[in-house]
Design a protein around this motif. Sequence first.
Motif, PDB file in Angstrom:
ATOM      1  N   UNK A 317       0.802  -1.129  -0.009  1.00 36.18           N
ATOM      2  CA  UNK A 317       0.133  -0.081  -0.015  1.00 36.18           C
ATOM      3  C   UNK A 317       0.757   1.145  -0.039  1.00 36.18           C
ATOM      4  N   UNK A 318       2.154   1.111   0.695  1.00 37.48           N
ATOM      5  CA  UNK A 318       2.980   2.278   0.699  1.00 37.48           C
ATOM      6  C   UNK A 318       3.584   2.653  -0.584  1.00 37.48           C
ATOM      7  N   UNK A 319       3.916   1.683  -1.135  1.00 37.94           N
ATOM      8  CA  UNK A 319       4.539   1.593  -2.590  1.00 37.94           C
ATOM      9  C   UNK A 319       3.611   2.110  -3.762  1.00 37.94           C
ATOM     10  N   UNK A 320       2.116   1.842  -3.585  1.00 38.45           N
ATOM     11  CA  UNK A 320       1.172   2.005  -4.463  1.00 38.45           C
ATOM     12  C   UNK A 320       0.742   3.648  -4.131  1.00 38.45           C
ATOM     13  N   UNK A 321       0.868   4.198  -3.154  1.00 38.97           N
ATOM     14  CA  UNK A 321       0.500   5.296  -2.568  1.00 38.97           C
ATOM     15  C   UNK A 321      -0.900   5.444  -2.459  1.00 38.97           C
ATOM     16  N   UNK A 480       9.281   4.738 -17.000  1.00 39.09           N
ATOM     17  CA  UNK A 480       8.545   3.603 -17.524  1.00 39.09           C
ATOM     18  C   UNK A 480       8.196   2.441 -16.655  1.00 39.09           C
ATOM     19  N   UNK A 481       7.190   1.696 -16.994  1.00 42.74           N
ATOM     20  CA  UNK A 481       6.626   0.986 -16.071  1.00 42.74           C
ATOM     21  C   UNK A 481       7.486  -0.250 -15.915  1.00 42.74           C
ATOM     22  N   UNK A 482       8.229  -0.680 -16.556  1.00 43.87           N
ATOM     23  CA  UNK A 482       9.290  -1.642 -16.176  1.00 43.87           C
ATOM     24  C   UNK A 482      10.365  -1.418 -15.226  1.00 43.87           C
ATOM     25  N   UNK A 483      10.793  -0.282 -15.548  1.00 44.58           N
ATOM     26  CA  UNK A 483      11.934   0.203 -14.456  1.00 44.58           C
ATOM     27  C   UNK A 483      11.352   0.643 -13.457  1.00 44.58           C
ATOM     28  N   UNK A 484      10.281   1.325 -13.346  1.00 44.21           N
ATOM     29  CA  UNK A 484       9.610   1.845 -12.066  1.00 44.21           C
ATOM     30  C   UNK A 484       9.252   0.435 -11.429  1.00 44.21           C
ATOM     31  N   UNK A 485       8.738  -0.437 -12.030  1.00 47.84           N
ATOM     32  CA  UNK A 485       8.247  -1.731 -11.387  1.00 47.84           C
ATOM     33  C   UNK A 485       9.517  -2.632 -10.592  1.00 47.84           C
ATOM     34  N   UNK A 486      10.819  -2.304 -11.148  1.00 48.71           N
ATOM     35  CA  UNK A 486      12.125  -2.861 -10.686  1.00 48.71           C
ATOM     36  C   UNK A 486      12.175  -2.156  -9.064  1.00 48.71           C
ATOM     37  N   UNK A 487      11.937  -0.904  -9.256  1.00 53.62           N
ATOM     38  CA  UNK A 487      12.313  -0.016  -8.139  1.00 53.62           C
ATOM     39  C   UNK A 487      11.308  -0.380  -6.862  1.00 53.62           C
ATOM     40  N   UNK A 488       9.988  -0.298  -7.452  1.00 55.69           N
ATOM     41  CA  UNK A 488       8.813  -0.870  -6.325  1.00 55.69           C
ATOM     42  C   UNK A 488       9.343  -2.136  -5.639  1.00 55.69           C
ATOM     43  N   UNK A 489       9.580  -3.179  -6.681  1.00 49.95           N
ATOM     44  CA  UNK A 489       9.852  -4.388  -6.072  1.00 49.95           C
ATOM     45  C   UNK A 489      11.038  -4.558  -4.925  1.00 49.95           C
ATOM     46  N   UNK A 490      12.225  -3.688  -5.473  1.00 51.75           N
ATOM     47  CA  UNK A 490      13.292  -3.680  -4.557  1.00 51.75           C
ATOM     48  C   UNK A 490      13.151  -2.960  -3.127  1.00 51.75           C
ATOM     49  N   UNK A 491      12.421  -1.962  -3.343  1.00 53.35           N
ATOM     50  CA  UNK A 491      12.137  -1.184  -2.236  1.00 53.35           C
ATOM     51  C   UNK A 491      11.144  -1.914  -1.427  1.00 53.35           C
ATOM     52  N   UNK A 492      10.232  -2.717  -1.829  1.00 50.18           N
ATOM     53  CA  UNK A 492       9.262  -3.523  -0.844  1.00 50.18           C
ATOM     54  C   UNK A 492       9.920  -4.551  -0.095  1.00 50.18           C
ATOM     55  N   UNK A 493      10.952  -5.236  -0.749  1.00 47.78           N
ATOM     56  CA  UNK A 493      11.763  -6.280  -0.220  1.00 47.78           C
ATOM     57  C   UNK A 493      11.328  -7.575  -0.787  1.00 47.78           C
TER      58      UNK A 493
END
Length: 605
Positions: A317-321, A480-493
């Motif tokens: 939820x915090x990653x998706x705001x 972009x969706x692909x790169x931003x998705x990598x960042x979301x995944x790595x931040x969320x653990x």
Amino acid sequence: MVASCLSAQATICSLIHPLQCRSLPGRSTADAALVLQHNVESFHRLRYKVSTLFLDVKGGFDNVESPSLLSLLHRKGVSPYLVQWVGSFLRDRTCRLTFQGSPCSFARVSVGVAQESPISPLLFVIYVSALHLEIPRSLIISYVDDFAITVASPSYRTNVRLLQKSFSALKRRASPINIFFSVPKTELIHWRTARSNEPPCSLPVQLEDQLFYPQSHLKWLGFIFTPAFDPRSHFSRRYTLANAALATIRRLSPPGMGLPPYLCLSLAHSLLAPILLYGSAVWTPLPSIMGSMSVFWHRVCRGITNCFSSTNLTCLHREAYLPPLSALVRHQRCLAGLRLICSPPEINPATARLPKSVPTFPPHRTAVTARGKITSQPYLFFNLDSRSAPDKTKNPRYRHNAVTALANAAAPLTQDVHTLPSISLHLTDYLPPIPGIVPSYARLSLRAKQQLLSNWSATPAPPYYPYPPSTRPHPFMGLGQFVAGRIHQMRSGKSYLAAHPSWDNPDADTSCPFCSEAQQIFEHAILSCPSSTRQRSHLLQGVSDLAPEAPIWSDQQLLIALAEFIRTTATGFPPGMPPLAPSLHKPPANPLLTSTTPPAPGPQD
């Protein structure tokens, strides 16, 4: 502009009946539903049987007669220039059909108002204001061309006779002004309490030689009503519609490609949340349906962030705001309650049914104690008949009705407020100024947002996740969706990094497969892995921290460099996927960092 002027005249000259819940600022479908449920529950407290007949005007706007409307405006004291403008608007109108094979010449139109004009709904509700009849122990609520006649008596059989009599009287009143009802669309419901042990009433009502039997589920103004006001049917329908909307969005923006996350977040706020939570101002979803709605909301968050199913829900939820659905429902009800108690009771029929203890701004409704002191003592039940007001000290199982329950949702925002502000000053410019210091409506709305963030922060995040909750989208969501998705995944653990194991292999080796010097966590992969030293020195010079306050999360050039670093080093990529080629063109400016493009709307909007 003319519609705004006529709206102001409609309030001053009483052109629109107070129970017409459309075409004036400050009224909505939720107000109509609240008034209906409030009056049904009020009659039930008096031990009456209550029934409602739902009618639809046939033709609607097409039946408005210009001379009758202009005569009505003149009798009510509307400004002559507005009457003349309306007359000019309705005279000498022509139209033609545009489908293939239709006549090419225009035909003269002598009745009706154009439905595409913003002033047409206002003219129509003024025209039909006389249809609100005064009938004992009954109520007529309308929303443009939808009418609801509610009657109460000691028995349902008497209700049927009263409804038939009311329909005949309404028909006689409507016929001289060329208004007719579409009888086949009529629906009937016999209300009952949730604890009633009596079998449901099946008595029909007869209108123009047609029998209409009571419905177990009935749709009116987008709300699904049941005889006992059970919200499960309504929110089940909203859940189905939201699922269909999400499926359409996913076809247009599949995972890994398509819209960037901040646009997906905008769709969640502007499309999915209104569809899913429509009606939350009237009812609260029960736990039986709230679970399914929460699962849907998790899918929305994963669609925005491309996070995995194993991602911790607090991190998700915090990653998706996007706040958790339970907190968002409370926030929506809090804002709806704030709008209710800050609306003018002369304009909003639901506000006019608030308890007298609610300190709204008109002087005749400000709460004053016996000693003459203003108080914001809160929300005790008050009804049209004092016999129906239970003593809370003797009845610990006291239950608020719909209007007072919604007002109570905003009570935490008004603890230190002695007089509530108006939701909009232009709605009450005919009233004298409010004496003393009164907080603005925007300030109370800001309190609601702060309360949302406080409730959201009450759910602790895992120790490895340091980022606080926020309703403003992060700047890197403009990538972009692909790169931003990598960042979301790595931040969320939960990502393809070795230190973020999956459910199917929790005992996997967590050391970095490129250097074997440390665990492959987010910080190691970005800041210290020796295998990507050359790219780091070229793209991320001076970046030494990934904390929430680090410059990398707010600087546009650093975010673009981070995206290029992830692309060229394949950091967080699926196993076996090669690095992407470097971008040869200049990346577009991040819209979340430019001052000309506003951020995606938050739930307070």
